[in-house]
Motif scaffolding. Sequence first.
Motif, PDB file in Angstrom:
ATOM      1  N   VAL A  68     126.178  -5.801 -18.663  1.00 18.33           N
ATOM      2  CA  VAL A  68     126.280  -6.989 -17.798  1.00 18.33           C
ATOM      3  C   VAL A  68     127.385  -6.722 -16.790  1.00 18.33           C
ATOM      4  CG1 VAL A  68     126.794  -9.448 -17.663  1.00 18.33           C
ATOM      5  CG2 VAL A  68     125.485  -8.525 -19.618  1.00 18.33           C
ATOM      6  N   VAL A  69     127.030  -6.727 -15.486  1.00 12.79           N
ATOM      7  CA  VAL A  69     127.978  -6.402 -14.421  1.00 12.79           C
ATOM      8  C   VAL A  69     128.163  -7.640 -13.545  1.00 12.79           C
ATOM      9  CG1 VAL A  69     128.532  -4.880 -12.504  1.00 12.79           C
ATOM     10  CG2 VAL A  69     127.205  -4.012 -14.457  1.00 12.79           C
ATOM     11  N   VAL A  70     129.382  -8.040 -13.388  1.00 11.85           N
ATOM     12  CA  VAL A  70     129.713  -9.199 -12.531  1.00 11.85           C
ATOM     13  C   VAL A  70     130.435  -8.660 -11.312  1.00 11.85           C
ATOM     14  CG1 VAL A  70     130.919 -11.386 -12.348  1.00 11.85           C
ATOM     15  CG2 VAL A  70     129.848 -10.697 -14.520  1.00 11.85           C
ATOM     16  N   VAL A  71     129.794  -8.763 -10.119  1.00  9.63           N
ATOM     17  CA  VAL A  71     130.369  -8.246  -8.871  1.00  9.63           C
ATOM     18  C   VAL A  71     130.072  -9.225  -7.740  1.00  9.63           C
ATOM     19  CG1 VAL A  71     130.169  -5.825  -9.578  1.00  9.63           C
ATOM     20  CG2 VAL A  71     128.283  -6.929  -8.378  1.00  9.63           C
ATOM     21  N   ASP A  72     130.763  -8.996  -6.718  1.00 11.64           N
ATOM     22  CA  ASP A  72     130.523  -9.756  -5.490  1.00 11.64           C
ATOM     23  C   ASP A  72     129.400  -9.073  -4.724  1.00 11.64           C
ATOM     24  OD1 ASP A  72     130.545 -11.176  -3.181  1.00 11.64           O
ATOM     25  OD2 ASP A  72     132.659 -10.791  -2.693  1.00 11.64           O
ATOM     26  N   SER A  73     128.337  -9.779  -4.408  1.00 13.10           N
ATOM     27  CA  SER A  73     127.188  -9.161  -3.732  1.00 13.10           C
ATOM     28  C   SER A  73     127.536  -8.628  -2.363  1.00 13.10           C
ATOM     29  CB  SER A  73     126.050 -10.176  -3.623  1.00 13.10           C
ATOM     30  OG  SER A  73     126.471 -11.300  -2.858  1.00 13.10           O
TER      31      SER A  73
END
Length: 299
Positions: free
Chosen positions: A269-274
Amino acid sequence: MNKIIAFVVAFVVVVLVASSSVFVVDPRHVAVVSSSGGSKASLAEPGLHVKLPPPFQTATLLDTRIQAFDAPDADRYTTSDKTELLVNPVVRYRIGEPLKLFAATKGDPQTLADRLASLSRDALSDAFSKVTLTDALAQQEAIASRARDELKAAAAPLGIEVIDIELTRIDYPSELADVVYKRMSAAREQAAADERAKGAAEAQQIKDDAQRKQQGAIADAYSQAQAIKGEGDGKAASIAAQAFGRDPDFYRFYQSMQAYRESFKPGDVVVVDSSSDFFRFMRSPNADAPSAPAAPRKH
């Protein structure tokens, strides 16, 4: 009448004298003709012979075939380690020089038997005194051969030719049997333990050699693999450099694709700013960036 009786008596005397003067020697024997006066004896070969009647001359027959002398009782012999053994020998011999034998024994069979018994005891005693108990039990033929050679030399002055000595029995006296058996058992157990220890040492040596060879083979394989890998990395870097020089935009695109592959694994699960620069090629395949994208943090 008296004349007839005298004639008959004279005839009988003549027949007796003639019969005692003529003798036959068969092919199995020879005869030694000797006189009571002690003159030199002569040898009569097989055939018909004439001699003076007794007591002037006598003919003693001697058997020239191979004969066997077997002592009636076992004799005791001592080995070099002071162990007594009971031994029954059989001596095979033949008369090679009848005149020598007759001079030594006067044709008496018992004298010959006594002389052979004494000489064979001396020869066997000397042979057994030079070996240990273990060798005496394991080397019977060698001991018999050594005793035969010694007995042959000792019996030659008697005119006897020794053919062979056979040991028909080698045993322990009853009072020593238990002690000897225990000692032999202990010796065999020690020999078995020595063999097992030797086998274990050889097995360990083989195992150690195999491990050293294995480690050497692994080290050689690793070295070759590293060399091949280094060569491949060098070629890959060279190709990449050539590709970057020809088309920098494609090289940056390729690097981003590789970064995506390494970053996104199944289950992550990767949480990044698009809007992050990392996803610029996802937003547009013609995105421009001054350098290769940095991978996002994983949570």
